[in-house]
Design an enzyme around this catalytic site. Structure first.
Site, PDB file in Angstrom:
ATOM      1  N   CYS A   2      68.404  62.587  95.894  1.00 35.49           N
ATOM      2  CA  CYS A   2      68.358  64.891  95.946  1.00 35.49           C
ATOM      3  C   CYS A   2      66.931  64.498  97.143  1.00 35.49           C
ATOM      4  CB  CYS A   2      67.611  65.402  94.773  1.00 35.49           C
ATOM      5  SG  CYS A   2      68.553  65.045  93.721  1.00 35.49           S
ATOM      6  N   ARG A  27      69.903  59.404 101.529  1.00 34.31           N
ATOM      7  CA  ARG A  27      69.493  58.957 100.480  1.00 34.31           C
ATOM      8  C   ARG A  27      71.266  58.937  99.119  1.00 34.31           C
ATOM      9  NH1 ARG A  27      63.380  60.803 100.552  1.00 34.31           N
ATOM     10  NH2 ARG A  27      64.075  61.883  98.794  1.00 34.31           N
ATOM     11  N   TRP A  74      71.844  64.434  94.019  1.00 31.23           N
ATOM     12  CA  TRP A  74      72.880  63.583  93.398  1.00 31.23           C
ATOM     13  C   TRP A  74      72.638  64.082  92.340  1.00 31.23           C
ATOM     14  CZ3 TRP A  74      71.475  59.671  90.355  1.00 31.23           C
ATOM     15  CH2 TRP A  74      72.787  58.496  90.186  1.00 31.23           C
ATOM     16  N   ASN A  98      63.963  67.390  93.380  1.00 30.37           N
ATOM     17  CA  ASN A  98      64.211  65.981  92.901  1.00 30.37           C
ATOM     18  C   ASN A  98      63.345  65.689  91.453  1.00 30.37           C
ATOM     19  OD1 ASN A  98      64.930  63.440  93.769  1.00 30.37           O
ATOM     20  ND2 ASN A  98      62.975  63.226  95.064  1.00 30.37           N
ATOM     21  N   GLY A  99      64.415  64.790  90.791  1.00 29.52           N
ATOM     22  CA  GLY A  99      63.812  64.146  89.687  1.00 29.52           C
ATOM     23  C   GLY A  99      64.105  64.751  88.313  1.00 29.52           C
ATOM     24  N   GLU A 478      73.949  38.005  95.141  1.00 28.42           N
ATOM     25  CA  GLU A 478      73.835  39.560  96.180  1.00 28.42           C
ATOM     26  C   GLU A 478      75.161  39.819  97.574  1.00 28.42           C
ATOM     27  OE1 GLU A 478      71.953  41.837  97.166  1.00 28.42           O
ATOM     28  OE2 GLU A 478      71.929  42.256  99.369  1.00 28.42           O
ATOM     29  N   LYS A 482      76.749  43.573  97.261  1.00 30.86           N
ATOM     30  CA  LYS A 482      77.316  44.211  98.838  1.00 30.86           C
ATOM     31  C   LYS A 482      79.148  44.380  98.699  1.00 30.86           C
ATOM     32  CE  LYS A 482      74.029  44.825  99.782  1.00 30.86           C
ATOM     33  NZ  LYS A 482      72.245  44.966  99.477  1.00 30.86           N
ATOM     34  N   GLU A 485      79.324  47.461  95.950  1.00 31.58           N
ATOM     35  CA  GLU A 485      78.938  48.836  96.153  1.00 31.58           C
ATOM     36  C   GLU A 485      79.990  49.110  97.314  1.00 31.58           C
ATOM     37  OE1 GLU A 485      75.253  48.416  96.726  1.00 31.58           O
ATOM     38  OE2 GLU A 485      74.540  46.923  97.438  1.00 31.58           O
ATOM     39  N   HIS A 501      81.374  26.510  82.528  1.00 35.72           N
ATOM     40  CA  HIS A 501      81.520  27.629  80.997  1.00 35.72           C
ATOM     41  C   HIS A 501      81.935  28.025  80.785  1.00 35.72           C
ATOM     42  CE1 HIS A 501      78.775  23.971  80.580  1.00 35.72           C
ATOM     43  NE2 HIS A 501      78.403  24.013  81.892  1.00 35.72           N
ATOM     44  N   LYS A 601      70.485  55.990  97.622  1.00 34.29           N
ATOM     45  CA  LYS A 601      69.388  55.664  98.757  1.00 34.29           C
ATOM     46  C   LYS A 601      68.351  55.163  97.704  1.00 34.29           C
ATOM     47  CE  LYS A 601      68.557  51.991 102.426  1.00 34.29           C
ATOM     48  NZ  LYS A 601      68.733  50.910 102.110  1.00 34.29           N
TER      49      LYS A 601
HETATM   50  C1  F6R Z   1      71.793  47.350  97.133  1.00 36.86           C
HETATM   51  C2  F6R Z   1      70.682  48.499  96.549  1.00 36.86           C
HETATM   52  C3  F6R Z   1      69.993  48.268  95.492  1.00 36.86           C
HETATM   53  C4  F6R Z   1      68.617  49.072  95.605  1.00 36.86           C
HETATM   54  C5  F6R Z   1      67.684  49.345  94.640  1.00 36.86           C
HETATM   55  C6  F6R Z   1      66.284  49.102  94.221  1.00 36.86           C
HETATM   56  O1  F6R Z   1      71.998  47.353  98.422  1.00 36.86           O
HETATM   57  O2  F6R Z   1      70.107  48.538  97.663  1.00 36.86           O
HETATM   58  O3  F6R Z   1      70.213  47.733  94.700  1.00 36.86           O
HETATM   59  O4  F6R Z   1      67.905  47.270  95.607  1.00 36.86           O
HETATM   60  O5  F6R Z   1      68.262  50.318  93.866  1.00 36.86           O
HETATM   61  O6  F6R Z   1      66.055  49.762  95.575  1.00 36.86           O
HETATM   62  P1  F6R Z   1      64.219  49.719  95.975  1.00 36.86           P
HETATM   63  O7  F6R Z   1      64.664  48.456  96.741  1.00 36.86           O
HETATM   64  O8  F6R Z   1      64.389  51.094  96.936  1.00 36.86           O
HETATM   65  O9  F6R Z   1      63.622  49.387  94.929  1.00 36.86           O
END
Ligand code: F6R
Length: 606
Positions: A2, A27, A74, A98-99, A478, A482, A485, A501, A601
């Protein structure tokens, strides 16, 4: 997650609020709304989906007034719907939040007992209703907000607007960041300085527990103890808050392309001309450390997994790596002389912050590697190491990941230098490999066309596997994250050696297998694993250097050539094809690359 904005302005605020909300879009959100006070009358507009829906609504149902608050939501409590969207209004009070209000059920029960009805499923509505209840009992707006805030548990940022008050916003920070912007005869509130950048460059960051009474000409802040607090007004660099795509189709494409530059910045901030690694004060002496605990979430967690290889191989320090949400509730013992290190792009991730707090008073030192120097994680660390990636807007982390890796490798080299585990020549060799990275990254980016072609083919797949060994294993994880997501294709990663395995049962002619393998000492073993995949008709996408591609021979479905690179920095370089594959696959599938469904985000709730 949010986003909050507030404006006490000299012009109509509705367009200003929407514009500020646009700057918080990154965000992640699924509904939005604004409320204004116009000649004393409080009113609001809310819409589900993107901000254009709110803008369209405002064309048909305009909202006048020079004081207002706005919000991107969100969904946590209750589905994305107009009723659940913020601002929440109860009689003379409107609230954006927010929260999470953790005790909202208890407060709801109390309100229900007093005969007060609810119209939403949210925790936020409780806040508005509580404030209304106190006002009904005779409290003025400031006192009603204070009495309400006294009752709330959890982590939140809140802004209140009141009927009949054209010159008042009350803002509170407890767990989620909030900034106050100073204009000329105007005042602003925002979740971050980015939201406020076009309005002002003079920012006061609220501290944990602060409550602020904001008018156009005054700002009065009380700290968590209720004492009047004097918080600094900082002048921020507007350049650092620029949010544009720079000619690219998506923020993610821009951020991938920026990597040679931002890695150069990160290196310049930590490497001296003589090739020494210089940390910000008060620094750290790794001779005082016996053990490292690295904690993070998501992509940042994979950066930590990579760093484990570096710290253990180069600096000979035992390392434990943990997902923040598991670490904290497992209550692990933290032996003396443990350095706890938290990695976070946003610096606000609720689980990572909670894990950091768990380590307070237990670990010998608390370090963080962050992209936002003003963030909660940075502020609560003994030493915060900024990654200098600049604002990352794409929800899928790209440049922050490679900058995190770069800073973590430099930290591992510093540890090796302190502990004397690397010869001067080997150290110089690593530093020179790091210095060569930006140029190699530019070469890697020239493979964009090849990645696009491969991605088009990948976009038809239902499942994709990623394989890697050694330092390439966390990168395979990773790469899979990527891809899933942003393209919504199911993707998993395995250590190449683990294939036999179990996961090999998944291989058939429909499953592409992306193998990340520079021609290093582990390469031959990886080639064997690749052969096992191809023998079962799996389609191998091999990402390697010219030597590796030659040695792998015929039979691969697609290949992507990377420049030759020093083994230690290879994961930083090979992150680029992983990101580009995901990016082009998502573009080919037509998904929302920068704001993928359901993702936020900055994950400020557990
Ligand atoms: C994936 C991504 C998330 C963040 C995770 C941690 O592309 O961006 O997996 O890496 O939510 O976020 P931060 O780094 O802000 O603690």
């Amino acid at each position: 997650m949010c986003g909050i904005v507030g404006v006490l302005g000299n012009h109509e605020v509705a367009p200003i609020l929407v514009e500020a909300l646009k700057r918080l879009e990154y965000r992640g959100y699924d509904s939005a709304g604004i409320a204004t006070v116009n000649h004393g009358t409080l009113d609001r507009r809310r819409a589900v989906g993107k901000l254009v829906n709110l803008s369209d609504l405002l064309v048909h149902e305009p909202l006048a007034g020079k004081a207002g608050i706005g919000h991107t939501r969100w969904a946590t409590h209750g589905a994305p719907s107009v009723a659940n969207a913020h601002p929440h209004q109860a009689g003379p009070v409107a609230v954006v939040h927010n929260g999470i209000i953790e005790n909202f059920r208890e407060l709801r029960a109390e309100l229900a007992e007093a005969g007060i009805a609810f119209v939403t499923e949210t925790d936020t509505e409780t806040v508005a209703l509580m404030a209304q209840m106190y006002m009904d009992r005779g409290a003025d707006p400031v006192s009603a907000a204070n009495q309400t805030l006294d009752r709330l548990h959890g982590a939140f940022a809140l802004a209140f607007l009141f009927q009949g008050q054209d010159d008042l916003i009350i803002a509170a920070r407890k767990g989620s960041p909030l900034a106050i912007g100073h204009g000329d005869g105007e005042m602003f509130v925002g979740s971050d300085a980015i939201a406020l950048a076009p309005l002002t460059d003079r920012i006061t960051y609220l501290e944990e527990g602060d409550r602020a009474v904001v008018t156009r000409t005054s700002l009065e802040i009380h700290d968590a103890n209720g004492t009047l607090a004097n918080r600094a007004v900082k002048t921020i660099q507007i350049d650092a808050t620029r949010v544009d795509k720079g000619g690219h189709k998506h923020f993610m494409a821009k951020e991938i392309a920026e990597q040679p530059t931002v890695i150069g910045n990160a290196l310049a901030n930590y490497l001296t001309a003589e090739g020494h690694i210089a940390l910000p004060d008060p620094g750290v002496d790794f001779n005082d450390i016996d053990r490292l605990t690295l904690v993070a979430c998501g992509t940042a967690y994979y950066a930590c997994l990579t760093a484990k290889y570096w710290f253990e191989q180069i600096a000979r320090i035992p390392v434990e790596v943990d997902v923040a949400s598991e670490f904290r509730y497992r209550e692990p013992p933290i032996p003396d002389r443990t350095l706890a290190l938290f990695v976070s792009q946003s610096g606000e991730t609720a689980d990572t912050l909670a894990a950091l707090r768990y380590c307070e008073g237990k670990a010998a030192r608390i370090l963080s590697v962050v992209n936002v120097p003003e963030s909660s994680i940075a502020r609560e660390s003994d030493l915060a190491l900024p990654i200098h990636a600049g604002i990352e807007v794409g929800v899928a982390s790209t440049k922050a990941f490679t900058c995190q890796l770069t800073v973590l490798l430099m930290l591992a080299l510093k540890a090796a230098s302190d502990r004397g585990t690397l010869s001067a020549d080997a150290l110089a060799d690593h530093v020179s490999a790091l210095r060569g990275l930006p140029a190699l990254m530019s070469v890697a980016l020239e493979q964009n066309g090849a990645m696009q072609n491969t991605a088009r083919r990948l976009s038809e797949a239902r499942d994709v596997l990623f394989l890697g060994r050694g330092l390439m294993y966390p990168l395979a994880l990773e790469g899979a994250l990527k891809l899933k997501e942003i393209s919504y294709i199911h993707a998993e990663a395995y250590a190449s050696g683990e294939l036999k395995h179990g996961p090999i049962a998944l291989i058939d002619k429909h499953v592409p297998v992306v193998v990340m393998a520079p021609r290093d000492v582990l390469f031959e073993k990886t080639v064997s694993n690749m052969q096992e995949v191809m023998a079962r008709k799996g389609k191998v996408v091999l990402i390697s250097d010219s030597e590796g591609l030659k040695e792998a021979g015929e039979g691969v479905w697609a290949s992507i050539e990377m420049p030759q690179v020093h083994n230690a920095v290879a994961p930083i370089l090979y992150a680029l094809p992983a990101q580009l594959l995901a990016y082009h696959t998502a573009v080919a599938k037509g998904t929302d690359v920068d704001q993928p469904r359901n993702l936020a985000k900055s994950v400020t709730v557990e």
